[in-house]
Design an enzyme around this catalytic site. Structure first.
Site: not given
Ligand code: EPU
Length: 420
Positions: A307, A22-23, A399, A329, A128, A124-126, A119
């Site tokens: 995960d 998936k990732n 998902r 994490i 970076q 979970r900022p963005i 979530c």
């Protein structure tokens, strides 16, 4: 809304095949935006998240479809006018949609992408991702919940990430391939999915070196061409299936894996007493008579993956002794703990650490999945629990796992999907 019903106690036996990752699939599908024409991908797992990414691409004007006959094949065509925008309605259902940001601004000079927000597992900022794009000369504005990035022509630059980020590394890498000049990215994520994306971009004509290490160097090129590529196997699905063998007291060959991608997981499973052997194209897990408790600390690849934390916790809940599990994490990735406790586990949380006291047995109960890996963890616990476990909210499972219940049934589990 579906639920998964499990009657525990069957030891799993046989062989099972892992689906595409998936990732890796998500950023690779987004990378099709970087070239005119149609890219073709094989071994694309049939997952809700992949469906969402195809929808994001269609909303922009791409022809993005799964082939109806060859189920594992997806095509993404960029053949006409593209609206470089990812709306809130889609991004809120899948934060990984943000990986369209880099390709859009690099290729079309403009991107408008909804801010993903937090979530269940963390904030979970963005920041970076944005720092990296700014270093390449993009102008960034945050308005009405959207990131607007513009750049007539991105220019190579130096990006030193303050935090190691998988999709951040991918986003900036996809932007830098069309920037003018050389980009050096430092403190990059080293996950196999990052390396896989770089492999695809290089096939398209990009010039990337060092992906899979913490320093990636990119010489920008003027244009890229479409690509054909088969997605690598999903190491987290593979790890989940190995744990299924271990927790059920079984013996299973998990096929189509890249063994070295699972080194950290295999090392831990061996410490618990499992016998793990490499066989042609796969890894076999044979459960021991008695599972031993082991301590786990999640870190970036090649460390133990976050995960797989919830799945190993299910295993530790029935091991001999006490296990200390540290999550480094994500700040809120213990939502499965109260649900595992409902099945009879003895787990307490102290900050970023869970202390798991192994119990003799679990007993089935209705439980609720809170996120993707939590849902896998509850299913694994259900395989071991005496009696019936109903796992609800399995849309989380869908998902990221392709027909997991069918794969487990193929190994002898008493498991089925029901309309709740
Ligand atoms: N972070 C920041 N700023 C950023 C980006 C990240 O502070 O700009 C922080 C995050 O809040 C987190 C840490 O850095 O604490 C690592 O986050 P990362 O960005 O690496 O996570 P991600 O790219 O959003 C991917 C996977 C996740 C996986 C993580 C960590 C995809 C699509 N998602 O997320 O997968 O857990 O890396 O390995 O690749 C899953 O499959 O269940 C899943 C959540």
């Amino acid at each position: 809304m579906d639920k998964i019903v499990i009657k525990g106690g069957q030891a799993l036996h046989g062989e099972v095949q892992v689906s595409g990752a998936k990732n890796a699939a998500l950023p690779i599908l987004a990378s099709a935006l970087l070239a005119d024409g149609t890219s073709t991908y094989r071994n694309v797992p049939d997952l809700a998240d992949v469906g969402t990414m195809l929808k994001v691409l269609r909303t922009m004007g791409c022809d993005a479809e799964r082939d109806t006959e060859t189920q594992d094949l997806c095509r993404v065509g960029v053949n006409g006018h593209i609206t470089p925008e990812a709306p809130y309605d889609l991004v809120k259902t899948m934060r990984a949609s943000v990986v369209v940001l880099g390709p859009l601004v690099a290729r079309f000079g403009r991107a408008r992408v909804s801010m993903p927000g937090g979530c269940a597992i963390g904030a979970r900022p963005i920041d970076q991702h944005l720092k990296g794009l700014k270093a390449l000369g993009a102008e960034i504005h945050l308005t009405e919940g959207y990131v607007e990035a513009t750049a007539r022509q991105l220019k190579g630059g130096t990006v030193n990430f303050d935090v190691i980020t998988v999709t951040g590394t991918e986003n900036v890498m996809m932007a830098a391939v069309l920037a003018k000049g050389r980009t050096v990215m430092e403190n990059c994520a080293r996950e196999p999915e990052v390396e896989e994306l770089a492999k695809v971009l290089n096939k398209m004509g990009a010039r990337i070196e060092g992906a899979g290490t913490s320093v990636i160097t990119i010489e920008g090129v003027d244009g890229l061409k479409p690509v054909e590529h088969a997605i690598l196997p999903d190491r987290i699905e593979a790890g989940t299936l190995l744990v299924a063998a271990a927790i059920s007291g079984g013996n299973v060959l998990v096929k189509r894996v890249v063994p070295e991608h699972l080194d950290a997981v295999v090392e831990k499973l061996r410490e618990t007493g499992c016998t793990i052997t490499a066989e042609a194209g796969g890894l076999r897990c044979q459960a021991p008579q008695r599972l031993e408790a082991v301590n786990i600390t999640t870190t970036e690849y090649p460390g133990f993956p976050t995960d797989m934390q919830a799945q190993l916790m299910a295993l530790m809940s029935v091991s001999q002794g006490t296990s200390v599990i540290s999550e480094n994490i994500f700040e809120n990735r213990f939502m499965h703990v109260p649900e595992l406790d409902r099945l009879g586990a003895d787990i307490s949380i102290q900050g970023h650490t869970a202390v798991v006291k192994g119990v003799k047995g679990l007993s089935g109960a209705p439980v609720m999945a809170t996120d993707l890996r939590a849902s896998a963890s509850l299913i694994l616990a259900g395989l071991r629990a005496e009696g019936r476990t109903d796992v609800s909210r399995v849309y989380h499972l869908d998902r990221g796992y392709e027909r997991l219940e069918r794969k487990l049934r193929g190994l002898g589990a008493d498991i089925r999907r029901e309309k709740a």
